[in-house]
Design a protein around this motif. Sequence first.
Motif, PDB file in Angstrom:
ATOM      1  N   ARG A  23       0.858  -1.177   0.000  1.00 61.94           N
ATOM      2  CA  ARG A  23       0.000   0.000   0.000  1.00 61.94           C
ATOM      3  C   ARG A  23       0.898   1.232   0.000  1.00 61.94           C
ATOM      4  NH1 ARG A  23      -2.907  -3.380  -1.231  1.00 61.94           N
ATOM      5  NH2 ARG A  23      -4.762  -4.172  -0.199  1.00 61.94           N
ATOM      6  N   ALA A  24       0.418   2.303  -0.606  1.00 63.19           N
ATOM      7  CA  ALA A  24       1.169   3.560  -0.623  1.00 63.19           C
ATOM      8  C   ALA A  24       0.204   4.719  -0.455  1.00 63.19           C
ATOM      9  CB  ALA A  24       1.945   3.695  -1.939  1.00 63.19           C
ATOM     10  N   ALA A  25       0.718   5.792   0.127  1.00 63.91           N
ATOM     11  CA  ALA A  25      -0.079   7.002   0.314  1.00 63.91           C
ATOM     12  C   ALA A  25       0.814   8.215   0.064  1.00 63.91           C
ATOM     13  CB  ALA A  25      -0.662   7.052   1.722  1.00 63.91           C
ATOM     14  N   HIS A  26       0.208   9.250  -0.444  1.00 60.50           N
ATOM     15  CA  HIS A  26       0.901  10.494  -0.797  1.00 60.50           C
ATOM     16  C   HIS A  26       0.507  11.564   0.209  1.00 60.50           C
ATOM     17  CE1 HIS A  26       1.030  14.367  -2.994  1.00 60.50           C
ATOM     18  NE2 HIS A  26       2.112  13.858  -3.556  1.00 60.50           N
ATOM     19  N   PHE A  40      -2.838   5.487   8.485  1.00 59.93           N
ATOM     20  CA  PHE A  40      -2.670   4.638   7.303  1.00 59.93           C
ATOM     21  C   PHE A  40      -1.901   3.368   7.672  1.00 59.93           C
ATOM     22  CE2 PHE A  40      -0.067   3.510   3.560  1.00 59.93           C
ATOM     23  CZ  PHE A  40      -1.070   3.256   2.636  1.00 59.93           C
ATOM     24  N   ALA A  41      -0.822   3.511   8.451  1.00 63.88           N
ATOM     25  CA  ALA A  41      -0.021   2.361   8.862  1.00 63.88           C
ATOM     26  C   ALA A  41      -0.808   1.427   9.780  1.00 63.88           C
ATOM     27  CB  ALA A  41       1.259   2.835   9.544  1.00 63.88           C
ATOM     28  N   THR A  42      -1.643   1.984  10.646  1.00 57.87           N
ATOM     29  CA  THR A  42      -2.474   1.159  11.524  1.00 57.87           C
ATOM     30  C   THR A  42      -3.426   0.297  10.711  1.00 57.87           C
ATOM     31  OG1 THR A  42      -2.338   2.788  13.300  1.00 57.87           O
ATOM     32  CG2 THR A  42      -4.153   1.215  13.416  1.00 57.87           C
ATOM     33  N   TYR A  43      -4.087   0.897   9.713  1.00 59.12           N
ATOM     34  CA  TYR A  43      -4.982   0.128   8.843  1.00 59.12           C
ATOM     35  C   TYR A  43      -4.216  -0.936   8.070  1.00 59.12           C
ATOM     36  CZ  TYR A  43      -8.789   3.407   9.759  1.00 59.12           C
ATOM     37  OH  TYR A  43      -9.759   4.159  10.369  1.00 59.12           O
ATOM     38  N   PHE A  44      -3.000  -0.597   7.644  1.00 60.20           N
ATOM     39  CA  PHE A  44      -2.168  -1.561   6.922  1.00 60.20           C
ATOM     40  C   PHE A  44      -1.859  -2.774   7.800  1.00 60.20           C
ATOM     41  CE2 PHE A  44       1.979  -3.319   5.898  1.00 60.20           C
ATOM     42  CZ  PHE A  44       1.819  -3.621   4.553  1.00 60.20           C
ATOM     43  N   VAL A  45      -1.436  -2.535   9.033  1.00 59.14           N
ATOM     44  CA  VAL A  45      -1.110  -3.641   9.941  1.00 59.14           C
ATOM     45  C   VAL A  45      -2.345  -4.489  10.215  1.00 59.14           C
ATOM     46  CG1 VAL A  45      -0.359  -4.225  12.290  1.00 59.14           C
ATOM     47  CG2 VAL A  45       0.894  -2.512  10.970  1.00 59.14           C
ATOM     48  N   ASP A  46      -3.501  -3.853  10.395  1.00 60.81           N
ATOM     49  CA  ASP A  46      -4.748  -4.606  10.600  1.00 60.81           C
ATOM     50  C   ASP A  46      -5.049  -5.490   9.390  1.00 60.81           C
ATOM     51  OD1 ASP A  46      -5.117  -3.521  13.103  1.00 60.81           O
ATOM     52  OD2 ASP A  46      -6.566  -2.004  12.437  1.00 60.81           O
ATOM     53  N   GLN A  47      -4.855  -4.944   8.196  1.00 63.24           N
ATOM     54  CA  GLN A  47      -5.087  -5.719   6.973  1.00 63.24           C
ATOM     55  C   GLN A  47      -4.074  -6.860   6.866  1.00 63.24           C
ATOM     56  OE1 GLN A  47      -4.918  -3.389   3.373  1.00 63.24           O
ATOM     57  NE2 GLN A  47      -6.035  -4.923   2.214  1.00 63.24           N
ATOM     58  N   LEU A  48      -2.846  -6.616   7.258  1.00 60.60           N
ATOM     59  CA  LEU A  48      -1.817  -7.658   7.233  1.00 60.60           C
ATOM     60  C   LEU A  48      -2.187  -8.798   8.189  1.00 60.60           C
ATOM     61  CD1 LEU A  48       0.944  -8.269   5.940  1.00 60.60           C
ATOM     62  CD2 LEU A  48       1.997  -7.134   7.901  1.00 60.60           C
ATOM     63  N   ARG A  49      -2.710  -8.450   9.346  1.00 55.76           N
ATOM     64  CA  ARG A  49      -3.156  -9.477  10.295  1.00 55.76           C
ATOM     65  C   ARG A  49      -4.294 -10.301   9.696  1.00 55.76           C
ATOM     66  NH1 ARG A  49      -3.446  -5.276  15.237  1.00 55.76           N
ATOM     67  NH2 ARG A  49      -1.408  -5.646  16.162  1.00 55.76           N
ATOM     68  N   TYR A  83       5.711  13.940  -0.083  1.00 60.96           N
ATOM     69  CA  TYR A  83       6.413  12.686   0.132  1.00 60.96           C
ATOM     70  C   TYR A  83       5.434  11.529   0.043  1.00 60.96           C
ATOM     71  CZ  TYR A  83       5.000  14.236   4.787  1.00 60.96           C
ATOM     72  OH  TYR A  83       4.295  14.740   5.848  1.00 60.96           O
ATOM     73  N   ILE A  84       5.992  10.349  -0.163  1.00 60.18           N
ATOM     74  CA  ILE A  84       5.190   9.138  -0.329  1.00 60.18           C
ATOM     75  C   ILE A  84       5.603   8.125   0.728  1.00 60.18           C
ATOM     76  CG2 ILE A  84       4.678   7.181  -1.845  1.00 60.18           C
ATOM     77  CD1 ILE A  84       5.249   9.107  -4.209  1.00 60.18           C
ATOM     78  N   LEU A  85       4.626   7.536   1.383  1.00 56.25           N
ATOM     79  CA  LEU A  85       4.843   6.445   2.328  1.00 56.25           C
ATOM     80  C   LEU A  85       4.415   5.169   1.631  1.00 56.25           C
ATOM     81  CD1 LEU A  85       5.279   5.074   5.108  1.00 56.25           C
ATOM     82  CD2 LEU A  85       2.941   5.803   5.693  1.00 56.25           C
ATOM     83  N   GLU A  86       5.308   4.207   1.584  1.00 61.82           N
ATOM     84  CA  GLU A  86       5.011   2.915   0.964  1.00 61.82           C
ATOM     85  C   GLU A  86       5.229   1.828   2.009  1.00 61.82           C
ATOM     86  OE1 GLU A  86       6.253   1.561  -3.275  1.00 61.82           O
ATOM     87  OE2 GLU A  86       7.872   0.990  -1.906  1.00 61.82           O
ATOM     88  N   LEU A  87       4.244   0.963   2.178  1.00 58.21           N
ATOM     89  CA  LEU A  87       4.329  -0.139   3.137  1.00 58.21           C
ATOM     90  C   LEU A  87       4.204  -1.456   2.392  1.00 58.21           C
ATOM     91  CD1 LEU A  87       1.944   1.354   5.842  1.00 58.21           C
ATOM     92  CD2 LEU A  87       4.450   1.332   5.876  1.00 58.21           C
ATOM     93  N   GLU A  88       5.020  -2.406   2.793  1.00 58.33           N
ATOM     94  CA  GLU A  88       4.973  -3.745   2.206  1.00 58.33           C
ATOM     95  C   GLU A  88       5.095  -4.742   3.338  1.00 58.33           C
ATOM     96  OE1 GLU A  88       8.173  -6.209  -0.262  1.00 58.33           O
ATOM     97  OE2 GLU A  88       7.286  -4.583  -1.427  1.00 58.33           O
ATOM     98  N   GLY A  89       4.232  -5.764   3.351  1.00 55.80           N
ATOM     99  CA  GLY A  89       4.273  -6.704   4.464  1.00 55.80           C
ATOM    100  C   GLY A  89       3.952  -8.123   4.072  1.00 55.80           C
ATOM    101  N   THR A  90       4.484  -9.044   4.861  1.00 61.74           N
ATOM    102  CA  THR A  90       4.188 -10.468   4.740  1.00 61.74           C
ATOM    103  C   THR A  90       3.968 -10.987   6.160  1.00 61.74           C
ATOM    104  OG1 THR A  90       6.488 -11.187   4.990  1.00 61.74           O
ATOM    105  CG2 THR A  90       5.747 -10.654   2.735  1.00 61.74           C
ATOM    106  N   ASP A  91       3.937 -12.302   6.301  1.00 62.76           N
ATOM    107  CA  ASP A  91       3.786 -12.859   7.646  1.00 62.76           C
ATOM    108  C   ASP A  91       5.095 -12.836   8.429  1.00 62.76           C
ATOM    109  OD1 ASP A  91       5.080 -14.782   6.167  1.00 62.76           O
ATOM    110  OD2 ASP A  91       3.870 -16.452   6.894  1.00 62.76           O
ATOM    111  N   ALA A  92       6.180 -12.318   7.818  1.00 64.27           N
ATOM    112  CA  ALA A  92       7.473 -12.297   8.490  1.00 64.27           C
ATOM    113  C   ALA A  92       8.073 -10.906   8.666  1.00 64.27           C
ATOM    114  CB  ALA A  92       8.471 -13.164   7.723  1.00 64.27           C
ATOM    115  N   SER A  93       7.577  -9.917   7.912  1.00 64.05           N
ATOM    116  CA  SER A  93       8.192  -8.591   8.017  1.00 64.05           C
ATOM    117  C   SER A  93       7.286  -7.494   7.476  1.00 64.05           C
ATOM    118  CB  SER A  93       9.521  -8.555   7.258  1.00 64.05           C
ATOM    119  OG  SER A  93       9.281  -8.677   5.866  1.00 64.05           O
ATOM    120  N   VAL A  94       7.629  -6.275   7.861  1.00 66.64           N
ATOM    121  CA  VAL A  94       7.004  -5.074   7.311  1.00 66.64           C
ATOM    122  C   VAL A  94       8.142  -4.171   6.848  1.00 66.64           C
ATOM    123  CG1 VAL A  94       5.677  -2.989   7.817  1.00 66.64           C
ATOM    124  CG2 VAL A  94       4.932  -5.176   8.750  1.00 66.64           C
ATOM    125  N   THR A  95       8.029  -3.674   5.629  1.00 63.59           N
ATOM    126  CA  THR A  95       9.008  -2.739   5.092  1.00 63.59           C
ATOM    127  C   THR A  95       8.345  -1.380   4.970  1.00 63.59           C
ATOM    128  OG1 THR A  95      10.115  -4.492   3.864  1.00 63.59           O
ATOM    129  CG2 THR A  95      10.558  -2.224   3.166  1.00 63.59           C
TER     130      THR A  95
END
Length: 151
Positions: A23-26, A40-49, A83-95
Amino acid sequence: MTEHLDGSVIPTGFDVPVEPLRRAAHYTGEPGSIAEARTFATYFVDQLRTEWNASVDERMCGEVLLVVSELVTNADRHSNGPYILELEGTDASVTVSVYDSSDALPLRFPKDPRRIGRHGLEIVHALATEVTAERVPVGKRVRAVLGFVAK
């Protein structure tokens, strides 16, 4: 996992995502942008879970939010544009990656408990398993990888 029986596909397990969640946000840098990035990051982590069944506990969630806060705050203070925030996640990490318009790479200062301010990158390095900063055509990208134990 699936089994085939006389040409029919029979699901025998649940599907596991094979691509990282991205996910990314501007952000413009206007007041409230840093808080919006944290939300935005909180929603991302919830979606990752939910989608990855990732075992991101409250402590890890807090660490992701802290890294997002530090990197977005740096972009907000030191760049001359959006600036742009980009988040990438799996079951092992968040970038966490932040792109901004300044080509000046961030400086990591030595530990000094008497220094007021300028501890952001020090905090990011303490929490992340990997931190990189590189120039890109639009300015720079600062990237931090936070690892965690999968279920």
